[in-house]
Scaffold this motif. Structure first.
Motif, PDB file in Angstrom:
ATOM      1  N   ALA A 160     -15.745  60.486  43.663  1.00 15.51           N
ATOM      2  CA  ALA A 160     -15.271  61.406  42.625  1.00 15.51           C
ATOM      3  C   ALA A 160     -15.205  60.712  41.274  1.00 15.51           C
ATOM      4  N   GLU A 161     -14.739  59.480  41.248  1.00 13.18           N
ATOM      5  CA  GLU A 161     -14.626  58.762  39.985  1.00 13.18           C
ATOM      6  C   GLU A 161     -15.978  58.271  39.472  1.00 13.18           C
TER       7      GLU A 161
ATOM      8  N   LEU B 215     -19.105  61.844  39.596  1.00 13.56           N
ATOM      9  CA  LEU B 215     -18.906  63.158  39.003  1.00 13.56           C
ATOM     10  C   LEU B 215     -18.776  63.054  37.492  1.00 13.56           C
TER      11      LEU B 215
ATOM     12  N   PRO C 195     -17.408  64.330  33.779  1.00 15.51           N
ATOM     13  CA  PRO C 195     -16.066  64.796  33.399  1.00 15.51           C
ATOM     14  C   PRO C 195     -15.870  66.295  33.692  1.00 15.51           C
TER      15      PRO C 195
ATOM     16  N   GLU D 290     -17.391  68.095  36.019  1.00 11.21           N
ATOM     17  CA  GLU D 290     -17.298  68.272  37.467  1.00 11.21           C
ATOM     18  C   GLU D 290     -15.929  67.836  37.979  1.00 11.21           C
ATOM     19  N   ARG D 291     -15.387  66.723  37.446  1.00 13.95           N
ATOM     20  CA  ARG D 291     -14.047  66.286  37.844  1.00 13.95           C
ATOM     21  C   ARG D 291     -13.005  67.327  37.454  1.00 13.95           C
ATOM     22  N   ASP D 292     -13.145  67.896  36.242  1.00 15.45           N
ATOM     23  CA  ASP D 292     -12.198  68.935  35.802  1.00 15.45           C
ATOM     24  C   ASP D 292     -12.284  70.173  36.679  1.00 15.45           C
TER      25      ASP D 292
ATOM     26  N   LEU E 163     -13.363  70.300  39.789  1.00 14.27           N
ATOM     27  CA  LEU E 163     -12.826  69.942  41.105  1.00 14.27           C
ATOM     28  C   LEU E 163     -11.296  69.922  41.061  1.00 14.27           C
ATOM     29  N   ARG E 164     -10.721  69.378  40.007  1.00 17.05           N
ATOM     30  CA  ARG E 164      -9.261  69.361  39.850  1.00 17.05           C
ATOM     31  C   ARG E 164      -8.704  70.786  39.871  1.00 17.05           C
TER      32      ARG E 164
ATOM     33  N   VAL F 262     -20.876  69.270  42.776  1.00 15.49           N
ATOM     34  CA  VAL F 262     -19.900  68.408  43.425  1.00 15.49           C
ATOM     35  C   VAL F 262     -20.202  68.314  44.918  1.00 15.49           C
TER      36      VAL F 262
END
Length: 184
Positions: free
Chosen positions: A136-137, A140, A142, A144-146, A148-149, A178
């Protein structure tokens, strides 16, 4: 907190810490990744369904993340039981979707289930724990991380789109990326 302090915590303590500490989330997920690997190995090992281990692992991981997000201790089930059910249901739904796409007539309930016994399958399930947490870190974007969050917070595509200032289709596309990145 240090990593070994999380490992010493009970699941109840981790869920309490989850309210303010994202590392508690990682520990909860890590504790149940073996279940994801075992179930993916069982379903992928079935000679009749043609399922890919990585695809099922990815689906199971999404089921596990959803379980952490939606678990309610007041319902009476242990988190392990709830997580197993969420992971299993997510994989079965994936298999059902892929059977419909391929036009398979065989019902998913009739799948033969193989045991997770090969050393390769066991190794993959153990290696997956640290890999997923890094993925994930490292892989992905930024956005995609947002996305996913927001997904893990239980927000709908529309709510996520509003929060991030994008359209709902872009949210769906990001979630698909993702999933693909978790598979590779």
């Amino acid at each position: 907190m240090k990593q070994n302090e999380y490992q010493a915590m009970t699941e109840r303590e981790l869920f309490e810490a989850l309210k303010t500490d994202k590392h508690a989330y990682s520990e909860l997920v890590s504790r149940h990744l073996e279940t994801v690997g075992q179930l993916a190995g069982i379903y992928a090992g079935s000679a009749t369904n043609g399922a890919d281990f990585d695809d099922l692992y990815s689906e199971g991981l999404m089921g596990l993340m959803n379980a952490v997000r939606t678990y309610d201790e007041s319902k009476g089930a242990s988190f392990g039981t709830y997580a197993h059910t969420c992971i299993n249901n997510r994989m079965i739904n994936s298999l059902r979707r892929s059977n419909r796409i391929r036009g398979s007539e065989e019902p998913i309930e009739d799948l033969e289930v193989a045991e997770l016994s090969s050393p390769e399958s066991i190794l993959l399930s153990n290696e997956g724990i640290s890999e997923v947490m890094k993925l994930a870190e490292s892989r992905l974007s930024p956005l995609e991380r947002d996305v996913l969050r927001c997904y893990l917070e239980g927000k709908s595509h529309v709510e996520t789109a509003e929060e991030l200032g994008i359209n709902a289709k872009a949210v769906d596309n990001a979630l698909q990326r993702v999933r693909r990145k978790f598979r590779s």
